[in-house]
Design a protein around this motif. Structure first.
Motif, PDB file in Angstrom:
ATOM      1  N   ILE A 106    -141.975  91.546   1.346  1.00 21.07           N
ATOM      2  CA  ILE A 106    -140.641  91.863   0.829  1.00 21.07           C
ATOM      3  C   ILE A 106    -139.592  90.635   0.615  1.00 21.07           C
ATOM      4  O   ILE A 106    -139.043  90.221   1.721  1.00 21.07           O
ATOM      5  N   PRO A 107    -139.576  89.874  -0.395  1.00 22.09           N
ATOM      6  CA  PRO A 107    -138.780  88.675  -0.373  1.00 22.09           C
ATOM      7  C   PRO A 107    -137.511  89.119  -0.689  1.00 22.09           C
ATOM      8  O   PRO A 107    -136.989  90.192  -1.497  1.00 22.09           O
ATOM      9  N   LEU A 108    -136.481  88.660  -0.041  1.00 19.83           N
ATOM     10  CA  LEU A 108    -135.031  89.173  -0.046  1.00 19.83           C
ATOM     11  C   LEU A 108    -133.946  87.922  -0.261  1.00 19.83           C
ATOM     12  O   LEU A 108    -132.972  87.950  -0.928  1.00 19.83           O
ATOM     13  N   GLN A 109    -134.257  86.771  -0.036  1.00 22.92           N
ATOM     14  CA  GLN A 109    -133.195  85.380  -0.054  1.00 22.92           C
ATOM     15  C   GLN A 109    -132.938  85.096  -1.462  1.00 22.92           C
ATOM     16  O   GLN A 109    -131.910  85.021  -1.770  1.00 22.92           O
ATOM     17  N   ALA A 110    -134.130  84.879  -2.323  1.00 24.04           N
ATOM     18  CA  ALA A 110    -133.747  84.734  -3.713  1.00 24.04           C
ATOM     19  C   ALA A 110    -132.779  85.516  -4.406  1.00 24.04           C
ATOM     20  O   ALA A 110    -131.841  85.184  -5.155  1.00 24.04           O
ATOM     21  N   GLY A 111    -133.037  86.928  -4.284  1.00 21.94           N
ATOM     22  CA  GLY A 111    -132.130  88.036  -4.762  1.00 21.94           C
ATOM     23  C   GLY A 111    -130.773  87.681  -4.347  1.00 21.94           C
ATOM     24  O   GLY A 111    -129.783  87.933  -5.079  1.00 21.94           O
ATOM     25  N   LEU A 112    -130.587  87.419  -2.995  1.00 21.00           N
ATOM     26  CA  LEU A 112    -129.123  87.409  -2.555  1.00 21.00           C
ATOM     27  C   LEU A 112    -128.539  86.069  -3.104  1.00 21.00           C
ATOM     28  O   LEU A 112    -127.359  85.966  -3.266  1.00 21.00           O
ATOM     29  N   ASP A 113    -129.341  84.967  -3.062  1.00 19.01           N
ATOM     30  CA  ASP A 113    -128.821  83.761  -3.646  1.00 19.01           C
ATOM     31  C   ASP A 113    -128.274  83.986  -5.113  1.00 19.01           C
ATOM     32  O   ASP A 113    -127.257  83.623  -5.588  1.00 19.01           O
ATOM     33  N   GLU A 114    -129.039  84.714  -5.926  1.00 22.54           N
ATOM     34  CA  GLU A 114    -128.751  84.810  -7.119  1.00 22.54           C
ATOM     35  C   GLU A 114    -127.525  86.156  -7.428  1.00 22.54           C
ATOM     36  O   GLU A 114    -126.565  85.470  -8.190  1.00 22.54           O
ATOM     37  N   MET A 115    -127.278  86.937  -6.515  1.00 20.74           N
ATOM     38  CA  MET A 115    -126.343  87.914  -6.525  1.00 20.74           C
ATOM     39  C   MET A 115    -125.088  87.113  -6.244  1.00 20.74           C
ATOM     40  O   MET A 115    -124.135  87.661  -6.706  1.00 20.74           O
ATOM     41  N   SER A 116    -125.301  86.331  -5.463  1.00 24.29           N
ATOM     42  CA  SER A 116    -123.997  85.439  -4.960  1.00 24.29           C
ATOM     43  C   SER A 116    -123.498  84.695  -5.778  1.00 24.29           C
ATOM     44  O   SER A 116    -122.386  83.933  -5.405  1.00 24.29           O
TER      45      SER A 116
END
Length: 206
Positions: A162-172
């Motif tokens: 489950i990838p999580l980092q890229a989504g957080l980067d994008e939302m930020s």
């Protein structure tokens, strides 16, 4: 079906140590609410996340907090403390190679004991905020190394990742980091909602 959430403080999220009904205030609660509402009585939920844990700490409690519970599905989110604990006054982190080695041992032993268990590996993450900005130039690349190792574990054992980092980067990019992760590590309610959605997306493919 028994579902086990395993990890550090991000998973712990204030859960009870004596009452399994109280799974804390984080993504395990949101997953429980969603799955429990849609499928009344079908699932049991256990949260064994412990704040401050590194991979070596999870491995040390493999029998009591994983194998003995006999879950059908387990997710594991670990890695940020393996870095964070190295950055303090009394360094006690776990380097990337050892992280991979201990993680491999954990998965091997769990699979041997519970061959039918479905395991989801979650990607550790970090953003630059109050708790991380001072040493972010070290923090980020080191967490990324642990994330790479977590992905290697998933690949090695054929487990969903489950990838999580890229989504957080994008939302930020559209709102301050603290909206998602209060200190760069610990999610807010909205951050936990993001993790819950990614968790369920993968769970629904099992």
């Amino acid at each position: 079906m028994r579902i086990l959430f395993q990890g550090d403080s991000i998973t712990d999220a204030g859960r009870s140590r004596t009452d399994d009904v109280n799974v804390g205030t984080g993504y395990p609660l949101l997953v429980k609410a969603s799955l429990g509402f849609e499928n009344p009585g079908e699932y049991e939920f256990f949260n064994r996340g412990i704040g401050g844990n590194r991979i070596v700490d999870v491995y040390a409690r493999i029998k009591a907090d994983i194998i003995n519970l006999k879950p059908d599905v387990m997710s594991l989110l670990i890695g940020v403390n393996d870095v964070w604990h190295e950055l303090g006054d009394n360094p006690n982190g776990v380097d990337a190679d050892k992280f991979f080695k201990i993680y491999s041992m954990l998965i091997e032993e769990v699979k041997d004991a519970l061959p039918d268990l479905k395991i989801m590996i979650m990607e550790p993450f970090v953003l630059s905020a109050s708790g991380t900005s001072e040493k972010y130039d070290v923090f980020r690349p080191e967490v990324e190394k642990r994330a790479e190792m977590a992905k290697k574990i998933a690949d090695k054992f054929g487990l969903p990742f489950i990838p999580l980092q890229a989504g957080l980067d994008e939302m930020s990019k559209t709102i301050e980091v603290g909206y998602w992760l209060s200190d760069g590590v610990h999610p807010t309610a909205m951050g936990h909602e993001y993790i819950k959605r990614e968790w369920l997306k993968m769970f629904n493919t099992l």
